[in-house]
Design a protein around this motif. Structure first.
Motif, PDB file in Angstrom:
ATOM      1  N   GLY A  17       0.822  -1.210   0.000  1.00 15.22           N
ATOM      2  CA  GLY A  17       0.000   0.000   0.000  1.00 15.22           C
ATOM      3  C   GLY A  17       0.856   1.260   0.000  1.00 15.22           C
ATOM      4  O   GLY A  17       0.540   2.242  -0.674  1.00 15.22           O
ATOM      5  N   GLU A  18       1.956   1.240   0.740  1.00 16.22           N
ATOM      6  CA  GLU A  18       2.883   2.377   0.744  1.00 16.22           C
ATOM      7  C   GLU A  18       3.512   2.569  -0.632  1.00 16.22           C
ATOM      8  O   GLU A  18       3.675   3.700  -1.099  1.00 16.22           O
ATOM      9  N   ILE A  19       3.869   1.475  -1.279  1.00 16.06           N
ATOM     10  CA  ILE A  19       4.472   1.563  -2.614  1.00 16.06           C
ATOM     11  C   ILE A  19       3.458   2.118  -3.616  1.00 16.06           C
ATOM     12  O   ILE A  19       3.781   2.999  -4.422  1.00 16.06           O
ATOM     13  N   VAL A  20       2.230   1.623  -3.554  1.00 19.44           N
ATOM     14  CA  VAL A  20       1.178   2.119  -4.453  1.00 19.44           C
ATOM     15  C   VAL A  20       0.970   3.614  -4.232  1.00 19.44           C
ATOM     16  O   VAL A  20       0.810   4.383  -5.189  1.00 19.44           O
ATOM     17  N   TYR A  21       1.001   4.039  -2.983  1.00 19.27           N
ATOM     18  CA  TYR A  21       0.826   5.458  -2.650  1.00 19.27           C
ATOM     19  C   TYR A  21       1.895   6.317  -3.323  1.00 19.27           C
ATOM     20  O   TYR A  21       1.614   7.433  -3.766  1.00 19.27           O
ATOM     21  N   ARG A  22       3.113   5.821  -3.400  1.00 17.33           N
ATOM     22  CA  ARG A  22       4.212   6.572  -4.008  1.00 17.33           C
ATOM     23  C   ARG A  22       4.044   6.719  -5.515  1.00 17.33           C
ATOM     24  O   ARG A  22       4.518   7.687  -6.094  1.00 17.33           O
ATOM     25  N   PHE A  23       3.378   5.752  -6.158  1.00 19.93           N
ATOM     26  CA  PHE A  23       3.270   5.762  -7.615  1.00 19.93           C
ATOM     27  C   PHE A  23       1.959   6.328  -8.150  1.00 19.93           C
ATOM     28  O   PHE A  23       1.894   6.714  -9.317  1.00 19.93           O
ATOM     29  N   ILE A  24       0.918   6.348  -7.333  1.00 25.72           N
ATOM     30  CA  ILE A  24      -0.372   6.881  -7.783  1.00 25.72           C
ATOM     31  C   ILE A  24      -0.560   8.252  -7.141  1.00 25.72           C
ATOM     32  O   ILE A  24      -0.681   8.362  -5.918  1.00 25.72           O
ATOM     33  N   PRO A  25      -0.589   9.305  -7.938  1.00 29.80           N
ATOM     34  CA  PRO A  25      -0.641  10.671  -7.396  1.00 29.80           C
ATOM     35  C   PRO A  25      -2.053  11.125  -7.005  1.00 29.80           C
ATOM     36  O   PRO A  25      -2.551  12.112  -7.509  1.00 29.80           O
ATOM     37  N   LEU A  26      -2.684  10.378  -6.125  1.00 27.74           N
ATOM     38  CA  LEU A  26      -4.002  10.764  -5.623  1.00 27.74           C
ATOM     39  C   LEU A  26      -3.872  11.152  -4.148  1.00 27.74           C
ATOM     40  O   LEU A  26      -3.015  10.626  -3.444  1.00 27.74           O
ATOM     41  N   PRO A  27      -4.726  12.038  -3.683  1.00 33.73           N
ATOM     42  CA  PRO A  27      -4.657  12.430  -2.260  1.00 33.73           C
ATOM     43  C   PRO A  27      -5.326  11.423  -1.338  1.00 33.73           C
ATOM     44  O   PRO A  27      -6.227  11.740  -0.571  1.00 33.73           O
ATOM     45  N   ILE A  28      -4.899  10.176  -1.450  1.00 32.73           N
ATOM     46  CA  ILE A  28      -5.435   9.081  -0.625  1.00 32.73           C
ATOM     47  C   ILE A  28      -4.302   8.561   0.241  1.00 32.73           C
ATOM     48  O   ILE A  28      -3.217   8.283  -0.269  1.00 32.73           O
ATOM     49  N   PRO A  29      -4.515   8.416   1.544  1.00 33.65           N
ATOM     50  CA  PRO A  29      -3.442   7.906   2.406  1.00 33.65           C
ATOM     51  C   PRO A  29      -3.019   6.490   2.026  1.00 33.65           C
ATOM     52  O   PRO A  29      -3.818   5.682   1.532  1.00 33.65           O
ATOM     53  N   ALA A  30      -1.765   6.181   2.272  1.00 33.86           N
ATOM     54  CA  ALA A  30      -1.223   4.860   1.964  1.00 33.86           C
ATOM     55  C   ALA A  30      -1.963   3.762   2.725  1.00 33.86           C
ATOM     56  O   ALA A  30      -2.130   2.654   2.213  1.00 33.86           O
TER      57      ALA A  30
END
Length: 119
Positions: A17-30
């Motif tokens: 989830g942290e990795i996905v957060y780094r690659f998808i530029p949406l304002p959604i928490p990891a």
């Protein structure tokens, strides 16, 4: 050993989830990405509930203890937030009700869908 394996599974999904957060530029928490990944894994039977159930229950049991540090932090900054406490309480209450309603409607939808599939 079972608990370590279950905790490792939960941590790996959280890390993904942290990795996905780094690659998808949406304002959604990891953490939300991690929860969605866990839901997808459980719904698609990639991961069985029994593989994470005991550790998940343990984490739910100790959740109230995890709120102690933020509460202490609020006490420390009370002087800075005292004059805006009414808007903070309003937003907290509103979002709590919104989350409860959304969760209830989602649960109803899933329960009704499962009932219709069983017939």
């Amino acid at each position: 050993m079972k608990y370590l394996k279950q905790a490792a599974i939960i941590l790996v999904i959280t890390f993904i989830g942290e990795i996905v957060y780094r690659f998808i530029p949406l304002p959604i928490p990891a953490s939300i990405y991690g929860l969605l990944l866990m839901l997808i894994c459980l719904q698609t039977k990639i991961l069985k509930l029994e593989q994470v159930k005991e550790t998940g229950n343990f984490l739910l049991d100790i959740m109230p203890i995890m709120f102690i540090p933020p509460a202490v932090g609020l006490i420390e900054v009370w002087g800075n937030i005292a004059n805006i406490i009414i808007p903070i309480v309003f937003v907290a209450l509103f979002t709590t009700v919104l989350v409860m309603v959304t969760t209830g409607k989602t649960a109803d939808f899933i329960i009704n869908r499962n009932r219709s599939e069983d017939k």
